[in-house]
Design a protein around this motif. Structure first.
Motif, PDB file in Angstrom:
ATOM      1  N   VAL A 229      13.322 -67.155  65.991  1.00  0.00           N
ATOM      2  CA  VAL A 229      12.675 -67.121  64.679  1.00  0.00           C
ATOM      3  C   VAL A 229      13.176 -65.929  63.868  1.00  0.00           C
ATOM      4  CG1 VAL A 229      10.467 -66.771  63.500  1.00  0.00           C
ATOM      5  CG2 VAL A 229      10.641 -68.426  65.355  1.00  0.00           C
ATOM      6  N   CYS A 230      13.246 -64.752  64.474  1.00  0.00           N
ATOM      7  CA  CYS A 230      13.745 -63.560  63.774  1.00  0.00           C
ATOM      8  C   CYS A 230      15.191 -63.744  63.329  1.00  0.00           C
ATOM      9  CB  CYS A 230      13.612 -62.319  64.656  1.00  0.00           C
ATOM     10  SG  CYS A 230      11.928 -61.764  64.886  1.00  0.00           S
ATOM     11  N   ASP A 231      16.010 -64.344  64.172  1.00  0.00           N
ATOM     12  CA  ASP A 231      17.406 -64.602  63.834  1.00  0.00           C
ATOM     13  C   ASP A 231      17.508 -65.515  62.617  1.00  0.00           C
ATOM     14  OD1 ASP A 231      20.358 -64.760  64.402  1.00  0.00           O
ATOM     15  OD2 ASP A 231      19.823 -66.863  64.777  1.00  0.00           O
ATOM     16  N   GLN A 232      16.767 -66.608  62.628  1.00  0.00           N
ATOM     17  CA  GLN A 232      16.842 -67.561  61.518  1.00  0.00           C
ATOM     18  C   GLN A 232      16.267 -66.990  60.224  1.00  0.00           C
ATOM     19  OE1 GLN A 232      18.550 -70.556  61.638  1.00  0.00           O
ATOM     20  NE2 GLN A 232      19.169 -69.574  63.548  1.00  0.00           N
ATOM     21  N   VAL A 233      15.165 -66.261  60.317  1.00  0.00           N
ATOM     22  CA  VAL A 233      14.564 -65.643  59.127  1.00  0.00           C
ATOM     23  C   VAL A 233      15.524 -64.621  58.522  1.00  0.00           C
ATOM     24  CG1 VAL A 233      12.713 -64.106  58.328  1.00  0.00           C
ATOM     25  CG2 VAL A 233      12.176 -66.078  59.768  1.00  0.00           C
ATOM     26  N   SER A 234      16.162 -63.803  59.364  1.00  0.00           N
ATOM     27  CA  SER A 234      17.106 -62.804  58.835  1.00  0.00           C
ATOM     28  C   SER A 234      18.289 -63.488  58.152  1.00  0.00           C
ATOM     29  CB  SER A 234      17.588 -61.857  59.934  1.00  0.00           C
ATOM     30  OG  SER A 234      18.400 -62.544  60.873  1.00  0.00           O
ATOM     31  N   LYS A 235      18.775 -64.593  58.698  1.00  0.00           N
ATOM     32  CA  LYS A 235      19.890 -65.319  58.066  1.00  0.00           C
ATOM     33  C   LYS A 235      19.484 -65.890  56.721  1.00  0.00           C
ATOM     34  CE  LYS A 235      22.246 -66.400  62.350  1.00  0.00           C
ATOM     35  NZ  LYS A 235      22.621 -67.417  63.317  1.00  0.00           N
TER      36      LYS A 235
ATOM     37  N   TYR B 129      19.335 -63.080  49.367  1.00  0.00           N
ATOM     38  CA  TYR B 129      19.180 -61.820  48.643  1.00  0.00           C
ATOM     39  C   TYR B 129      20.412 -60.925  48.617  1.00  0.00           C
ATOM     40  CZ  TYR B 129      14.275 -63.006  48.404  1.00  0.00           C
ATOM     41  OH  TYR B 129      13.095 -63.650  48.136  1.00  0.00           O
ATOM     42  N   LEU B 130      21.455 -61.246  49.360  1.00  0.00           N
ATOM     43  CA  LEU B 130      22.655 -60.417  49.342  1.00  0.00           C
ATOM     44  C   LEU B 130      23.841 -61.234  48.837  1.00  0.00           C
ATOM     45  CD1 LEU B 130      22.511 -58.455  52.733  1.00  0.00           C
ATOM     46  CD2 LEU B 130      21.849 -57.666  50.468  1.00  0.00           C
ATOM     47  N   LEU B 131      24.783 -60.546  48.213  1.00  0.00           N
ATOM     48  CA  LEU B 131      26.044 -61.156  47.815  1.00  0.00           C
ATOM     49  C   LEU B 131      27.026 -61.009  48.969  1.00  0.00           C
ATOM     50  CD1 LEU B 131      26.285 -59.664  44.228  1.00  0.00           C
ATOM     51  CD2 LEU B 131      25.498 -61.955  44.869  1.00  0.00           C
ATOM     52  N   ILE B 132      28.055 -61.830  48.976  1.00  0.00           N
ATOM     53  CA  ILE B 132      29.055 -61.771  50.041  1.00  0.00           C
ATOM     54  C   ILE B 132      29.635 -60.362  50.139  1.00  0.00           C
ATOM     55  CG2 ILE B 132      30.986 -62.565  48.639  1.00  0.00           C
ATOM     56  CD1 ILE B 132      30.420 -63.737  52.161  1.00  0.00           C
ATOM     57  N   HIS B 133      29.731 -59.820  51.318  1.00  0.00           N
ATOM     58  CA  HIS B 133      30.232 -58.477  51.648  1.00  0.00           C
ATOM     59  C   HIS B 133      29.301 -57.347  51.193  1.00  0.00           C
ATOM     60  CE1 HIS B 133      33.870 -60.295  53.086  1.00  0.00           C
ATOM     61  NE2 HIS B 133      34.078 -60.873  51.916  1.00  0.00           N
ATOM     62  N   GLN B 134      28.136 -57.674  50.686  1.00  0.00           N
ATOM     63  CA  GLN B 134      27.171 -56.646  50.314  1.00  0.00           C
ATOM     64  C   GLN B 134      26.395 -56.231  51.554  1.00  0.00           C
ATOM     65  OE1 GLN B 134      24.255 -57.952  47.463  1.00  0.00           O
ATOM     66  NE2 GLN B 134      23.465 -55.888  47.118  1.00  0.00           N
ATOM     67  N   SER B 135      26.072 -54.937  51.645  1.00  0.00           N
ATOM     68  CA  SER B 135      25.329 -54.409  52.788  1.00  0.00           C
ATOM     69  C   SER B 135      23.982 -53.867  52.351  1.00  0.00           C
ATOM     70  CB  SER B 135      26.111 -53.281  53.468  1.00  0.00           C
ATOM     71  OG  SER B 135      27.279 -53.778  54.046  1.00  0.00           O
ATOM     72  N   LYS B 136      23.041 -53.886  53.276  1.00  0.00           N
ATOM     73  CA  LYS B 136      21.719 -53.328  53.046  1.00  0.00           C
ATOM     74  C   LYS B 136      21.320 -52.534  54.277  1.00  0.00           C
ATOM     75  CE  LYS B 136      17.628 -53.000  51.132  1.00  0.00           C
ATOM     76  NZ  LYS B 136      17.380 -52.164  50.006  1.00  0.00           N
ATOM     77  N   ASN B 137      21.086 -51.230  54.095  1.00  0.00           N
ATOM     78  CA  ASN B 137      20.623 -50.388  55.193  1.00  0.00           C
ATOM     79  C   ASN B 137      19.177 -50.737  55.506  1.00  0.00           C
ATOM     80  OD1 ASN B 137      23.073 -49.123  55.204  1.00  0.00           O
ATOM     81  ND2 ASN B 137      22.380 -47.305  54.149  1.00  0.00           N
ATOM     82  N   ILE B 138      18.892 -50.944  56.775  1.00  0.00           N
ATOM     83  CA  ILE B 138      17.539 -51.276  57.202  1.00  0.00           C
ATOM     84  C   ILE B 138      16.867 -50.045  57.807  1.00  0.00           C
ATOM     85  CG2 ILE B 138      16.138 -52.777  58.674  1.00  0.00           C
ATOM     86  CD1 ILE B 138      17.649 -54.193  56.368  1.00  0.00           C
ATOM     87  N   ILE B 139      17.558 -49.386  58.726  1.00  0.00           N
ATOM     88  CA  ILE B 139      17.076 -48.136  59.324  1.00  0.00           C
ATOM     89  C   ILE B 139      18.208 -47.131  59.181  1.00  0.00           C
ATOM     90  CG2 ILE B 139      16.186 -47.010  61.401  1.00  0.00           C
ATOM     91  CD1 ILE B 139      15.300 -49.771  62.388  1.00  0.00           C
ATOM     92  N   GLY B 140      18.271 -46.490  58.021  1.00  0.00           N
ATOM     93  CA  GLY B 140      19.361 -45.544  57.750  1.00  0.00           C
ATOM     94  C   GLY B 140      20.708 -46.217  57.953  1.00  0.00           C
ATOM     95  N   ASP B 141      21.634 -45.507  58.600  1.00  0.00           N
ATOM     96  CA  ASP B 141      22.927 -46.097  58.936  1.00  0.00           C
ATOM     97  C   ASP B 141      22.916 -46.700  60.343  1.00  0.00           C
ATOM     98  OD1 ASP B 141      24.238 -45.599  56.566  1.00  0.00           O
ATOM     99  OD2 ASP B 141      24.844 -43.582  57.155  1.00  0.00           O
TER     100      ASP B 141
ATOM    101  N   TYR C  20      26.439 -59.136  54.619  1.00  0.00           N
ATOM    102  CA  TYR C  20      26.613 -60.572  54.470  1.00  0.00           C
ATOM    103  C   TYR C  20      28.093 -60.920  54.594  1.00  0.00           C
ATOM    104  CZ  TYR C  20      25.954 -65.246  52.429  1.00  0.00           C
ATOM    105  OH  TYR C  20      25.915 -66.594  52.209  1.00  0.00           O
ATOM    106  N   ILE C  21      28.444 -61.546  55.710  1.00  0.00           N
ATOM    107  CA  ILE C  21      29.800 -62.039  55.916  1.00  0.00           C
ATOM    108  C   ILE C  21      29.701 -63.486  56.396  1.00  0.00           C
ATOM    109  CG2 ILE C  21      30.794 -59.779  56.436  1.00  0.00           C
ATOM    110  CD1 ILE C  21      30.763 -60.629  59.401  1.00  0.00           C
ATOM    111  N   LEU C  22      30.777 -64.219  56.236  1.00  0.00           N
ATOM    112  CA  LEU C  22      30.830 -65.595  56.705  1.00  0.00           C
ATOM    113  C   LEU C  22      31.759 -65.673  57.902  1.00  0.00           C
ATOM    114  CD1 LEU C  22      31.090 -67.414  53.276  1.00  0.00           C
ATOM    115  CD2 LEU C  22      29.059 -67.040  54.663  1.00  0.00           C
ATOM    116  N   ASN C  23      31.396 -66.468  58.891  1.00  0.00           N
ATOM    117  CA  ASN C  23      32.186 -66.629  60.097  1.00  0.00           C
ATOM    118  C   ASN C  23      32.573 -68.103  60.222  1.00  0.00           C
ATOM    119  OD1 ASN C  23      33.362 -66.595  62.579  1.00  0.00           O
ATOM    120  ND2 ASN C  23      31.509 -66.097  63.712  1.00  0.00           N
TER     121      ASN C  23
END
Length: 68
Positions: free
Chosen positions: A14-20, A26-38, A44-47
């Motif tokens: 559930v946590c995995d799917q919710v985070s995806k 909410y993020l653009l491709i290659h955009q990063s968001k710090n959750i707990i500092g660094d 957001y990347i595509l595989n």
């Protein structure tokens, strides 16, 4: 089987799917968001390949390997 044994894997899925879903919305491709500092950061990347971005023989290869 004990129902408590299923709670942790279910919570992880559930946590995995919710985070995806959140990252996709909410993020653009290659955009990063710090959750707990660094220490923890979502990027957001595509595989398009298989596991870890591998591309061994296309989709049929992964179908055969996962079935085996």
């Amino acid at each position: 089987m004990n129902k408590k044994c299923l709670l942790l894997p279910l919570l992880i899925i559930v946590c995995d799917q919710v985070s995806k879903i959140l990252i996709d919305n909410y993020l653009l491709i290659h955009q990063s968001k710090n959750i707990i500092g660094d220490f923890v950061k979502f990027t957001y990347i595509l595989n398009p390949g298989g596991a870890f971005g591998t591309r061994f023989g296309g989709n049929l290869f992964y179908l055969v390997i996962s079935t085996a």
